[in-house]
Design a protein around this motif. Structure first.
Motif, PDB file in Angstrom:
ATOM      1  N   LEU A   5       0.940  -1.223  -0.017  1.00  0.00           N
ATOM      2  CA  LEU A   5       0.012  -0.090   0.199  1.00  0.00           C
ATOM      3  C   LEU A   5       0.816   1.126   0.176  1.00  0.00           C
ATOM      4  O   LEU A   5       0.616   2.311  -0.802  1.00  0.00           O
ATOM      5  N   LEU A   6       1.817   1.294   0.923  1.00  0.00           N
ATOM      6  CA  LEU A   6       2.922   2.384   0.787  1.00  0.00           C
ATOM      7  C   LEU A   6       3.557   2.617  -0.487  1.00  0.00           C
ATOM      8  O   LEU A   6       3.939   3.717  -0.779  1.00  0.00           O
ATOM      9  N   ALA A   7       3.968   1.309  -0.985  1.00  0.00           N
ATOM     10  CA  ALA A   7       4.866   1.359  -2.321  1.00  0.00           C
ATOM     11  C   ALA A   7       3.840   2.176  -3.348  1.00  0.00           C
ATOM     12  O   ALA A   7       4.346   2.904  -4.114  1.00  0.00           O
ATOM     13  N   CYS A   8       2.651   1.709  -3.533  1.00  0.00           N
ATOM     14  CA  CYS A   8       1.823   2.137  -4.226  1.00  0.00           C
ATOM     15  C   CYS A   8       1.635   3.810  -3.851  1.00  0.00           C
ATOM     16  O   CYS A   8       1.487   4.525  -4.807  1.00  0.00           O
ATOM     17  N   LEU A   9       1.553   4.395  -2.580  1.00  0.00           N
ATOM     18  CA  LEU A   9       1.179   5.552  -2.229  1.00  0.00           C
ATOM     19  C   LEU A   9       2.519   6.602  -2.927  1.00  0.00           C
ATOM     20  O   LEU A   9       2.196   7.856  -3.237  1.00  0.00           O
ATOM     21  N   LEU A  10       3.557   6.077  -2.948  1.00  0.00           N
ATOM     22  CA  LEU A  10       4.624   6.813  -3.187  1.00  0.00           C
ATOM     23  C   LEU A  10       4.779   7.603  -4.541  1.00  0.00           C
ATOM     24  O   LEU A  10       5.383   8.790  -4.601  1.00  0.00           O
ATOM     25  N   SER A  11       4.095   7.197  -5.620  1.00  0.00           N
ATOM     26  CA  SER A  11       4.180   7.730  -6.898  1.00  0.00           C
ATOM     27  C   SER A  11       2.808   8.302  -7.294  1.00  0.00           C
ATOM     28  O   SER A  11       2.486   8.693  -8.496  1.00  0.00           O
ATOM     29  N   LEU A  12       1.742   8.275  -6.519  1.00  0.00           N
ATOM     30  CA  LEU A  12       0.523   8.962  -6.796  1.00  0.00           C
ATOM     31  C   LEU A  12       0.493  10.279  -7.151  1.00  0.00           C
ATOM     32  O   LEU A  12      -0.283  10.566  -8.170  1.00  0.00           O
ATOM     33  N   ASP A  13       1.431  11.001  -6.539  1.00  0.00           N
ATOM     34  CA  ASP A  13       1.235  12.494  -7.042  1.00  0.00           C
ATOM     35  C   ASP A  13       1.718  12.773  -8.536  1.00  0.00           C
ATOM     36  O   ASP A  13       1.463  13.934  -8.925  1.00  0.00           O
ATOM     37  N   ARG A  14       2.496  11.811  -9.042  1.00  0.00           N
ATOM     38  CA  ARG A  14       3.141  12.063 -10.441  1.00  0.00           C
ATOM     39  C   ARG A  14       1.716  11.687 -11.560  1.00  0.00           C
ATOM     40  O   ARG A  14       2.145  11.753 -12.862  1.00  0.00           O
ATOM     41  N   PHE A  40      -0.967  12.866 -12.415  1.00  0.00           N
ATOM     42  CA  PHE A  40      -1.331  13.820 -13.205  1.00  0.00           C
ATOM     43  C   PHE A  40      -0.328  15.077 -13.017  1.00  0.00           C
ATOM     44  O   PHE A  40      -0.551  16.045 -13.970  1.00  0.00           O
ATOM     45  N   ALA A  41       0.757  15.120 -12.245  1.00  0.00           N
ATOM     46  CA  ALA A  41       1.353  16.384 -12.061  1.00  0.00           C
ATOM     47  C   ALA A  41       1.987  16.604 -13.278  1.00  0.00           C
ATOM     48  O   ALA A  41       2.474  17.918 -13.502  1.00  0.00           O
ATOM     49  N   LEU A  42       2.980  15.820 -13.849  1.00  0.00           N
ATOM     50  CA  LEU A  42       3.857  16.121 -14.876  1.00  0.00           C
ATOM     51  C   LEU A  42       3.108  16.747 -16.161  1.00  0.00           C
ATOM     52  O   LEU A  42       3.380  17.587 -16.848  1.00  0.00           O
ATOM     53  N   ASP A  43       1.619  16.012 -16.404  1.00  0.00           N
ATOM     54  CA  ASP A  43       0.994  16.704 -17.439  1.00  0.00           C
ATOM     55  C   ASP A  43       0.399  18.033 -17.198  1.00  0.00           C
ATOM     56  O   ASP A  43       0.193  18.720 -17.980  1.00  0.00           O
ATOM     57  N   PHE A  44       0.118  18.126 -15.863  1.00  0.00           N
ATOM     58  CA  PHE A  44      -0.403  19.364 -15.418  1.00  0.00           C
ATOM     59  C   PHE A  44       0.652  20.643 -15.616  1.00  0.00           C
ATOM     60  O   PHE A  44       0.323  21.830 -16.151  1.00  0.00           O
ATOM     61  N   GLU A  45       1.819  20.299 -15.311  1.00  0.00           N
ATOM     62  CA  GLU A  45       2.881  21.007 -15.376  1.00  0.00           C
ATOM     63  C   GLU A  45       3.373  21.793 -16.732  1.00  0.00           C
ATOM     64  O   GLU A  45       3.521  22.718 -16.919  1.00  0.00           O
ATOM     65  N   ASP A  46       3.312  20.679 -17.670  1.00  0.00           N
ATOM     66  CA  ASP A  46       3.661  21.010 -19.125  1.00  0.00           C
ATOM     67  C   ASP A  46       2.507  21.243 -19.978  1.00  0.00           C
ATOM     68  O   ASP A  46       2.842  21.591 -21.314  1.00  0.00           O
ATOM     69  N   GLY A  47       1.328  21.383 -19.419  1.00  0.00           N
ATOM     70  CA  GLY A  47       0.129  21.697 -20.176  1.00  0.00           C
ATOM     71  C   GLY A  47      -0.393  20.677 -20.946  1.00  0.00           C
ATOM     72  O   GLY A  47      -1.565  20.756 -21.811  1.00  0.00           O
ATOM     73  N   SER A  48      -0.011  19.324 -20.952  1.00  0.00           N
ATOM     74  CA  SER A  48      -0.482  18.277 -21.520  1.00  0.00           C
ATOM     75  C   SER A  48      -1.951  17.898 -21.003  1.00  0.00           C
ATOM     76  O   SER A  48      -2.658  17.542 -21.712  1.00  0.00           O
ATOM     77  N   GLY A  84      -7.650  10.612  -5.915  1.00  0.00           N
ATOM     78  CA  GLY A  84      -6.923  11.529  -4.819  1.00  0.00           C
ATOM     79  C   GLY A  84      -5.946  12.447  -5.621  1.00  0.00           C
ATOM     80  O   GLY A  84      -6.173  13.755  -5.361  1.00  0.00           O
ATOM     81  N   ALA A  85      -5.393  12.115  -6.586  1.00  0.00           N
ATOM     82  CA  ALA A  85      -4.277  12.815  -7.474  1.00  0.00           C
ATOM     83  C   ALA A  85      -5.152  13.746  -8.204  1.00  0.00           C
ATOM     84  O   ALA A  85      -4.669  14.897  -8.451  1.00  0.00           O
ATOM     85  N   ALA A  86      -6.359  13.398  -8.979  1.00  0.00           N
ATOM     86  CA  ALA A  86      -7.267  14.606  -9.351  1.00  0.00           C
ATOM     87  C   ALA A  86      -7.687  15.543  -8.540  1.00  0.00           C
ATOM     88  O   ALA A  86      -7.882  16.790  -8.900  1.00  0.00           O
ATOM     89  N   LEU A  87      -7.872  15.389  -7.165  1.00  0.00           N
ATOM     90  CA  LEU A  87      -8.483  16.319  -6.547  1.00  0.00           C
ATOM     91  C   LEU A  87      -7.433  17.302  -6.063  1.00  0.00           C
ATOM     92  O   LEU A  87      -7.710  18.395  -5.659  1.00  0.00           O
ATOM     93  N   THR A  88      -6.119  16.668  -5.827  1.00  0.00           N
ATOM     94  CA  THR A  88      -4.998  17.693  -5.510  1.00  0.00           C
ATOM     95  C   THR A  88      -4.192  18.162  -6.697  1.00  0.00           C
ATOM     96  O   THR A  88      -3.062  18.831  -6.235  1.00  0.00           O
ATOM     97  N   VAL A  89      -4.231  18.111  -7.880  1.00  0.00           N
ATOM     98  CA  VAL A  89      -3.482  18.483  -8.997  1.00  0.00           C
ATOM     99  C   VAL A  89      -3.379  19.678  -8.984  1.00  0.00           C
ATOM    100  O   VAL A  89      -4.561  20.663  -8.821  1.00  0.00           O
ATOM    101  N   GLY A  90      -2.269  20.275  -9.129  1.00  0.00           N
ATOM    102  CA  GLY A  90      -2.063  21.686  -9.206  1.00  0.00           C
ATOM    103  C   GLY A  90      -1.812  22.530  -7.777  1.00  0.00           C
ATOM    104  O   GLY A  90      -1.298  23.692  -7.754  1.00  0.00           O
ATOM    105  N   LEU A  91      -2.155  21.700  -6.639  1.00  0.00           N
ATOM    106  CA  LEU A  91      -1.719  22.218  -5.301  1.00  0.00           C
ATOM    107  C   LEU A  91      -0.434  22.148  -5.064  1.00  0.00           C
ATOM    108  O   LEU A  91       0.392  21.128  -5.250  1.00  0.00           O
TER     109      LEU A  91
END
Length: 218
Positions: free
Chosen positions: A57-66, A68-76, A145-152
């Motif tokens: 569970l914790l191993a899966c949690l490590l990369s959750l923020d990535r 949508f984050a990369l696509d949000f940052e570059d406009g994709s 969860g990543a969709a809720l916090t994207v851009g924060l």
């Protein structure tokens, strides 16, 4: 859809959130727990199902923020929102990509780590099955969860606080499947409940995540 999946797999691996990070964390959990609680075989065998599931569970949690984050940052992400592919499908593909680079490798490596924790041989098959059926729910819930916090800013901590309570039912039923399977007891009830959580998450959460993304992109 296939092109998007391949692209996300490449991005996940290049960004450092792929096979190596999750497996390394999973291995560290399996190695450090015996050092902390002692080498007693009976104790390790008793706590192995819960420890292995917590580690996954914790191993899966490590990369959750990535997710949508990369696509949000570059406009994709803005382009994906206006693409012919429904945004719900984009969320589902990204959750699938996350599972392929985290959940699936953890599932395949779990029997080896079960040996380190003295998990009975009768429980290894149930461990693999429970992780195979349960980790997709972790990825789909994580995508929501990543969709809720994207851009924060510093959204990773908030993401963990949002997602971890939602992970608890899958954790409980997954560990119970392994525990009962290792003891030779019936696993039908927890296995069906965990499968229902996975199917329900896969059916409903892409729509909720897509709605959250549309709000955050306005």
């Amino acid at each position: 859809m296939i092109a998007l999946l391949v692209r996300d797999l490449r991005l996940a691996i290049r960004a450092g959130g792929g096979f190596g990070l999750g497996l390394a964390f999973f291995l560290l959990v399996a190695v450090l727990v015996p050092l902390g609680v002692g080498p007693e075989g009976g104790l390790l065998a008793k706590i192995a199902p819960g420890i292995l599931w917590v580690g996954a569970l914790l191993a899966c949690l490590l990369s959750l923020d990535r997710i949508f984050a990369l696509d949000f940052e570059d406009g994709s992400l803005d382009l994906l929102a206006t693409a012919p592919i429904p945004l719900e499908g984009v969320v589902a593909i990204k959750a699938l990509a996350h599972w392929l680079v985290t959940g699936l490798p953890l599932t395949l490596a779990a029997p080896l780590l079960g040996v380190l924790l003295n998990l009975p041989l009768t429980g290894h098959g149930w461990l693999v099955l429970s992780l195979f059926l349960g980790t997709p729910a972790l990825s789909v819930i994580g995508a929501f969860g990543a969709a809720l916090t994207v851009g924060l800013k510093r959204g990773g901590l908030l993401l963990s606080l949002l997602v971890l309570p939602l992970y608890v039912p899958t954790l409980i039923f997954g560990a119970e499947v392994v525990k009962r399977g290792a003891a030779g007891l019936s696993v039908e009830a927890p296995l069906l409940l965990m499968s229902a959580i996975t199917l329900g998450s896969a059916a409903a959460l892409p729509f909720a995540a897509a709605a959250a993304l549309r709000i955050n992109l306005r």
